[in-house]
Design a protein around this motif. Structure first.
Motif, PDB file in Angstrom:
ATOM      1  N   PHE A 224      -3.215  -5.951  -1.324  1.00  0.00           N
ATOM      2  CA  PHE A 224      -1.880  -5.877  -1.936  1.00  0.00           C
ATOM      3  C   PHE A 224      -1.658  -4.502  -2.570  1.00  0.00           C
ATOM      4  O   PHE A 224      -0.594  -3.920  -2.466  1.00  0.00           O
ATOM      5  N   VAL A 227      -1.148  -1.785   0.061  1.00  0.00           N
ATOM      6  CA  VAL A 227       0.225  -1.798   0.592  1.00  0.00           C
ATOM      7  C   VAL A 227       1.170  -1.075  -0.368  1.00  0.00           C
ATOM      8  O   VAL A 227       1.963  -0.227   0.025  1.00  0.00           O
ATOM      9  N   ILE A 228       1.040  -1.406  -1.653  1.00  0.00           N
ATOM     10  CA  ILE A 228       1.899  -0.744  -2.646  1.00  0.00           C
ATOM     11  C   ILE A 228       1.676   0.753  -2.618  1.00  0.00           C
ATOM     12  O   ILE A 228       2.611   1.554  -2.600  1.00  0.00           O
ATOM     13  N   VAL A 231       3.280   2.514   0.322  1.00  0.00           N
ATOM     14  CA  VAL A 231       4.722   2.741   0.185  1.00  0.00           C
ATOM     15  C   VAL A 231       4.973   3.984  -0.670  1.00  0.00           C
ATOM     16  O   VAL A 231       5.769   4.859  -0.318  1.00  0.00           O
ATOM     17  N   ALA A 232       4.250   4.057  -1.779  1.00  0.00           N
ATOM     18  CA  ALA A 232       4.415   5.218  -2.655  1.00  0.00           C
ATOM     19  C   ALA A 232       3.952   6.483  -1.952  1.00  0.00           C
ATOM     20  O   ALA A 232       4.605   7.530  -2.027  1.00  0.00           O
ATOM     21  N   SER A 235       6.634   7.765   0.701  1.00  0.00           N
ATOM     22  CA  SER A 235       7.780   8.531   0.209  1.00  0.00           C
ATOM     23  C   SER A 235       7.302   9.796  -0.486  1.00  0.00           C
ATOM     24  O   SER A 235       7.954  10.836  -0.393  1.00  0.00           O
ATOM     25  N   ILE A 287      13.025   7.120   5.535  1.00  0.00           N
ATOM     26  CA  ILE A 287      11.971   6.496   4.740  1.00  0.00           C
ATOM     27  C   ILE A 287      12.238   5.007   4.581  1.00  0.00           C
ATOM     28  O   ILE A 287      11.324   4.189   4.638  1.00  0.00           O
ATOM     29  N   ALA A 288      13.514   4.657   4.413  1.00  0.00           N
ATOM     30  CA  ALA A 288      13.850   3.239   4.290  1.00  0.00           C
ATOM     31  C   ALA A 288      13.435   2.482   5.549  1.00  0.00           C
ATOM     32  O   ALA A 288      12.823   1.414   5.484  1.00  0.00           O
ATOM     33  N   THR A 291       9.768   2.077   5.634  1.00  0.00           N
ATOM     34  CA  THR A 291       9.297   1.096   4.666  1.00  0.00           C
ATOM     35  C   THR A 291       9.528  -0.322   5.169  1.00  0.00           C
ATOM     36  O   THR A 291       8.659  -1.185   5.048  1.00  0.00           O
ATOM     37  N   VAL A 292      10.693  -0.532   5.718  1.00  0.00           N
ATOM     38  CA  VAL A 292      10.992  -1.866   6.244  1.00  0.00           C
ATOM     39  C   VAL A 292      10.008  -2.211   7.361  1.00  0.00           C
ATOM     40  O   VAL A 292       9.433  -3.306   7.405  1.00  0.00           O
ATOM     41  N   ASN A 295       6.738  -2.985   5.944  1.00  0.00           N
ATOM     42  CA  ASN A 295       6.796  -4.307   5.319  1.00  0.00           C
ATOM     43  C   ASN A 295       6.653  -5.408   6.360  1.00  0.00           C
ATOM     44  O   ASN A 295       5.954  -6.395   6.160  1.00  0.00           O
TER      45      ASN A 295
END
Lengths: 302, 437, 481
Positions: A224, A227-228, A231-232, A235, A287-288, A291-292, A295
């Motif tokens: 978990f 994954v976080i 994402v950071a 970007s 980036i969006a 990210t999607v 995810n």
């Protein structure tokens, strides 16, 4: 997730559970307000500006529709910057992202002087970024740099580092390999330490060796946080600016110019805020999307 | 038995790898920091030396004796000016040498009438004011002495007739610096007395003068409050941000994790918060500034604090951590009749110390180091943060590379302390989560 | 679901509002753009005399009207470490005593990201009433309408004839004046006399033309001692000094037609020759530093520490070098070695006071008075006197023609002063559209300096094609709109 729960989601207004119904609203409200005010409102502003040949003296200037977008999308300089950005992304991903994970996993096995090592790992993090890069610039110096001096003992070099078009990108990423990311390490480490010892003991009884336990027990349990962090990381790397600016200012020959640098230059050197905003919008969308996508992939794995 | 042996073996190779990797990376991380600290003590010459030098060379103290025997007696200001000329002029001529201090002793008829000492920290701070070039003239010191006195750059002790007997005069020593000073005194007529001896000695204590210079510059720039003002601003801004992040992010993260049950809404809100990390910060610079102007917050600490209330990654991090807390535990508390706020403060927070500590650190560092936004949203030095002030300092004309490195080291120290402090809490948090297990 | 629709409704509302606002804004802005676009012309053409500024002798209306009190904001508060802080402050007092009706609010600007600070202030409607702006930004700022048009103020200014005519060039567009000249510099070749003497090289012969300079620079290079002949500027401002070589070869980087449109000349003979010369300096003569992309500061450092024997420098750099311990008697300054065309033009730069176009006429007038006071004979002489008394090396080039420098520069090598003034005889403004073209020109320069195998013409051709498509076509199209 699946347990039947009487607590309702926010969209269903339940009169019976008054205390629960208002809680999410109350808890979320301050954050939502701040985000709207300090992120979304300026963001909308930026999007709005991206449709204008912006005039700083008489804002907003001439409405030009999507021509700011078509202008940069048809520019080779922009695509060069996009490609640089993704090369950097690949380099950072391949050379740096996994390092703190490995470091944390191995560190968790260390009993002696553990706190000392953890502290040492934080050292590069707290060096002011600009100073750290300045030191690395000295180390790369082809005349008196430390790096060439050392490499010559092992029979390598001399390398020109920032003077070699094939090496500049690597030279920018290299400090991050060694200086690492102390904060990530800290997060991974504390996540590892939160893995219940019973699980590990059980695995031990089942005959899993220490290497296997890392692979099959610890790693999945800190997923978990990975994954976080990813994402950071994504970007962070795609929008990286400061370190590249201090090291090379985007040069030489544009080999380290990334999109965020174009965004800044277009805005503040050429005062073309409209195009700058449009480019920001482009990066935002890219980036969006990533990210999607990311995810989705991690959700499938669940 | 066999199984145990295998495990033992694996353990050993793991331990060896663990230590090897950890030692390698910590060493690699340490080198730039050590290089920075060592450079903060070096002269520019040492910094550019090849092969690279790890140990700074020792600054030299130049001691000059000037004899006024046979001249008309004058008042002490006359002598002070002479001492200052004998100090600052040749030093400026030899700016790039590693001079730690210059000591001038004035004697008259065999007794000491004054002693003047100037340290390299004072010299480098005062140089652009006192000797901006090597174009000296006879009247220059009349203008410069007040500056030297006002800023307390050189120490001048006047003994007059009560001085002790002067020792032997050794003549001009056979060393590089002494020769250079001797040449200056010999070829110019600025110094009125007769130079009878020049001695060169190692001055270990002057090794740290880059730090002292920095301190002097800071006092000049910030007034009597000195750097403390900037430090205070930075602390207020950073701590407020940390506090805000923890409260807002914690609440929102908890809500996302445990209070919103609809998957769709959960996804919407996660994206609502998370999407903001994809916006290039720099492109919001202008709109954010205009917003602050509308809110009448330009030139205030609040302008620097408020935008930091919205960091998507923090909420995401909290949510990720809270997801690990078992829902049964929270459910049990609710069944016991605890209100949601009590559940949060009494059950969730104690279980989540590590994440709060991590968020604190995660927020602290970037906010502490932030530069462009505080610079743009403020134009009054009294609201400057440490970083802005430091940058201003680094751009001053009299700043040398060693001072930049020294200032970097100085700005590291608050973070160093924070880390030492927060580590303890993270460990505490870890033991708590053990209880939960 | 409810939420989302509501949100999108709000969004639509905001956008609608925004568009309405923009519609109002755009009409007056279209005019603005039209009036400023063709206003770009004379910037690049150095020879163009600022149209009718000096000879129109309008009689100055006597200042009889009672002055109203007015407060202006100026970003010129000296920094704590500024050498002349006390002097400046005393001069502020002199100004206020002389013009009691003008109250000046002095604001301190930090030394980094000045452009970001200024631009955000302009966007926020807080442009200072008077601001010192360097030459390179003038072109684009004028196009954006940031500096106020001060043509009328200037024409009715009694002292205008004392300013050097050329000092107005970079602030004049289409006959309109947008800045009060504040300071000027001229570039030339700075060399270390001692190093030349040690190598047995006569500067006059060595600095004659490209070939003699290349050979001399090669001779001055000694890797064993860590010395080299010429500190080349290869970082991302490389186009700055490179343009001089193009001029020396008899060309320019951009060409401008009478109708205001522009086109690139990157593949012209002059540019190719200049780039080939850069390549030769680096690889044939091997006379440059190893780190060709090092910063300008590092180049200067190499010079004042005696590693580099020569570099291109501005006439206002002496003070800085001297304060870093360089011996003034050791610095030589000369016009650049002449190129294939036999000429060696230098570039002039400097800065202007620009006024806020949105300020009231009274404020503008006060700001103009302020700007002209701080470029007046009285003030500049006080500055020179201050510099002399304090051992500060003064600038050797001024925006005014009525200053007698000789009074203030005794003890200074005479040839320096003469050479600086000589270098100012044949000057050039920077190439047209520099703000937007810079990256396109820097790229081929760096490619050539970093890789011996690069062919100058090939990379210039590629750069030209790119610039044509991405800058010139767009610029020319914007012009026609």
């Amino acid at each position: 997730m699946g347990d039947p729960d009487p607590i309702a989601g926010v969209e269903i207004i339940s009169i019976r559970k008054l205390n629960i119904r208002w809680m999410p609203v109350l808890f979320l409200f301050p954050s939502v307000l701040c985000y709207v005010l300090f992120k979304y409102y300026p963001l909308l502003n930026m999007i709005y500006v991206s449709f204008f040949r912006y005039s700083i003296v008489n804002p907003p200037g001439v409405f030009v529709g999507f021509s700011n977008y078509t202008e940069f999308l048809s520019s080779a300089t922009f695509w060069q910057a996009v490609s640089n950005t993704f090369v950097f992304f690949a380099l950072y991903l391949g050379l740096t992202f996994w390092i703190p994970i490995v470091q944390a996993l191995l560190l968790s096995d260390i009993r002696r002087a553990n706190a000392f090592f953890r502290f040492m790992y934080q050292l590069p993090t707290i060096v002011p970024a600009v100073a750290g890069i300045l030191v690395w610039k000295w180390m790369y110096n082809p005349d008196f740099g430390l790096l060439n001096y050392w490499l010559h003992f092992v029979g390598l070099g001399p390398y020109l580092w920032l003077n070699d078009l094939n090496m500049t990108k690597l030279a920018i990423v290299l400090p991050a390999v060694f200086a690492g990311n102390g904060i990530s390490l800290l997060l991974y480490y504390s996540a590892i330490k939160s893995v219940p010892t019973e699980i590990l003991e059980a695995a031990k009884v089942d005959g899993a060796g220490p290497w296997r336990r890392i692979w099959t027990m610890l790693l999945p349990n800190i997923r978990f946080i990975i994954v976080i962090q990813f994402v950071a990381f994504m970007s962070g790397v795609l929008l990286a600016y400061d370190n590249i600016y201090v090291m090379t200012q985007g040069g030489p020959a544009g080999s380290t110019t990334v999109v965020s640098m174009l965004v800044v230059n277009t805005a503040f050197q050429q005062s073309r805020f409209g195009i700058s905003g449009a480019m920001s919008m482009f990066m935002f969308i890219i980036i969006a999307l990533l990210t999607v996508l990311q995810n989705k992939i991690s959700a499938e794995k669940d | 038995m066999a199984r145990k042996g295998v495990k033992e073996k694996g353990q050993r190779s793991l331990s060896i790898t663990a230590y090897a990797v950890t030692v390698f990376f910590t060493l690699a991380a340490l080198i730039p920091v050590l290089w920075m600290i060592s450079s903060s003590l070096k002269t520019d010459k040492d910094i550019d030396a090849y092969p690279p030098k790890w140990l700074p060379s020792i600054p030299q103290s130049v001691r000059v004796t000037i004899d006024y025997t046979g001249q008309e007696p004058q008042d002490n200001v006359y002598y002070e000016k002479d001492a200052m000329r004998a100090t600052w002029y040749p030093w400026m001529k030899n700016l790039r040498e590693n001079i730690g201090e210059v000591e001038i002793t004035g004697i008259r008829g065999g007794t000491m009438i004054y002693r003047a000492i100037t340290s390299s920290s004072s010299f480098h701070v005062g140089q652009p004011m006192v000797v901006p070039s090597a174009m000296f003239n006879d009247t220059l010191m009349n203008l410069k002495l007040p500056i030297i006195k006002e800023q307390k750059l050189s120490k001048f002790k006047w003994y007059g007739d009560n001085g002790k007997a002067a020792g032997d005069t050794a003549g001009i020593a056979d060393s590089a610096l002494a020769a250079k000073f001797g040449e200056f005194y010999g070829s110019t007529a600025f110094v009125k007395g007769k130079v009878t001896s020049i001695v060169e000695k190692s001055a270990w204590s002057r090794l740290f003068d880059s730090y002292l210079s920095l301190n002097k510059l800071a006092k000049d720039a910030a007034g009597p409050m000195g750097f403390f003002q900037y430090f205070l601003n930075s602390s207020i801004v950073t701590l407020s941000c940390v506090f805000m992040q923890m409260v807002l992010g914690g609440l929102a993260g908890y809500t996302l994790s445990h209070l919103i049950r609809s998957k769709r809404w959960q996804f919407f809100w996660i994206m609502f918060f998370l999407a903001t990390i994809m916006i290039p910060d720099i492109s919001l610079l202008l709109p954010l500034y205009l917003l602050m102007k509308d809110l009448h917050l330009v030139n205030s600490l609040l302008a620097m604090i408020l935008p930091h209330s919205a960091w998507g990654i923090i909420i995401f991090l909290f949510k990720g951590f809270f997801d690990q807390i078992s829902k049964e535990l929270l459910q049990a508390a609710r069944v016991d009749g605890a209100s949601e706020i009590r559940t949060f403060t009494q059950i969730v927070i104690p279980l989540s110390i590590p994440i709060f500590a991590s968020v604190a650190v995660l927020t602290f560092i970037p906010v502490w180091n932030e530069f462009v936004w505080p610079l743009v949203v403020n134009n009054l030095p009294k609201y400057w943060t440490f970083t802005v002030a430091l940058n201003d300092l680094q751009n001053q004309s009299n700043v040398q590379q060693n001072m930049i490195m020294a200032s970097s080291f100085v700005s590291m120290t608050p973070l160093l302390i924070i880390f030492l402090f927060s580590q303890k809490y993270i460990e505490k948090g870890v033991s708590f989560s053990g209880v939960k297990g | 679901m409810n939420r989302t629709t509501k949100l999108s409704a709000t969004f639509a509302l905001i956008m609608a509002a925004a568009v309405t606002v923009s519609a109002c804004g755009s009409s007056n802005n279209a005019e603005n753009a039209a009036s400023t676009t063709n206003a770009n012309e004379p910037v690049a053409t150095n020879a163009t005399e600022p149209a009718a500024t000096n000879d129109t002798t309008q009689t100055e209306p006597a200042q009889t009207a009672p002055e109203v009190d007015v407060e202006i904001t100026v970003w010129d508060k000296p920094h704590a470490d500024d050498l002349d802080k006390a002097f400046k402050e005393s001069q502020f007092a002199v100004f206020e005593a002389k013009y009691p009706h003008i109250k000046v609010k002095h604001v301190e600007q930090t030394k980094e990201k000045e452009r970001e600070q200024f631009m955000t202030a302009v966007a926020g409607g807080e442009q200072p009433d008077a601001y010192l702006n360097p030459y390179p930004d003038m072109e684009s700022y004028i196009a954006q309408g940031i500096p106020a048009d001060i043509t009328d103020l200037w024409n009715s200014f009694e002292d205008k004839a004392s300013y050097l005519p050329s000092s107005l060039n970079a602030a004049t567009v289409d006959g309109k004046i947008y800045g009060v000249p504040n300071s000027m510099y001229v570039t030339g070749l700075m060399y270390n006399k001692q190093m030349f003497a040690d190598a047995g090289i006569d500067p006059a012969a060595a600095l004659k033309d490209w070939d003699s300079f290349g050979a001399a620079a090669q001779k001055l290079t000694n890797p064993g001692k860590g010395t080299y002949g010429y500190a080349i500027l290869g970082m991302d401002w490389a186009d700055w000094f490179f343009e001089y070589y193009v001029w020396q070869a008899g060309g320019d980087l951009t060409e401008k037609a009478a109708d205001g449109t522009a086109k690139p000349a990157f593949t012209s003979d002059a540019v190719v020759k200049a780039l080939q010369y850069y390549k030769d300096l680096k690889f044939k003569y091997q006379a440059t530093q190893k780190n060709v992309v090092q910063s300008l500061d590092d180049n200067q450092k190499d010079f004042y520490t005696g590693h580099a024997a020569s570099m291109i420098a501005g006439s206002d750099w002496f003070g800085g070098l001297v304060s870093k311990g360089m011996d003034l008697n050791n610095i030589g300054f000369s016009a650049l070695p002449a190129g294939p065309s036999g000429i060696s033009p230098s570039q002039v730069g400097g800065n202007y006071w620009i006024l806020n176009p949105k300020a009231s006429p009274e404020k503008q007038k006060a700001a103009f008075t302020y700007a002209t006071y701080f470029t007046s004979k009285e003030y500049l002489e006080a500055t020179l006197q201050f510099a002399k008394e304090n051992g500060i090396f003064p600038n050797l080039l001024y925006v005014r023609s009525d200053l007698d420098l000789s009074k203030y520069i005794e003890g200074m090598p005479a040839d320096l002063v003469a050479n600086v003034q000589a270098a100012a005889n044949n000057t050039h403004l920077e190439y047209f559209l520099k703000a937007r073209l810079s990256p396109y020109i820097v790229k081929p320069i760096q490619q050539v300096l970093l890789d011996e195998k690069t062919d100058p013409l090939t990379v210039l051709k590629a750069a030209q094609d790119l610039a044509q498509k991405e800058v010139f076509d767009k610029y020319n199209a914007e012009l026609k709109k």
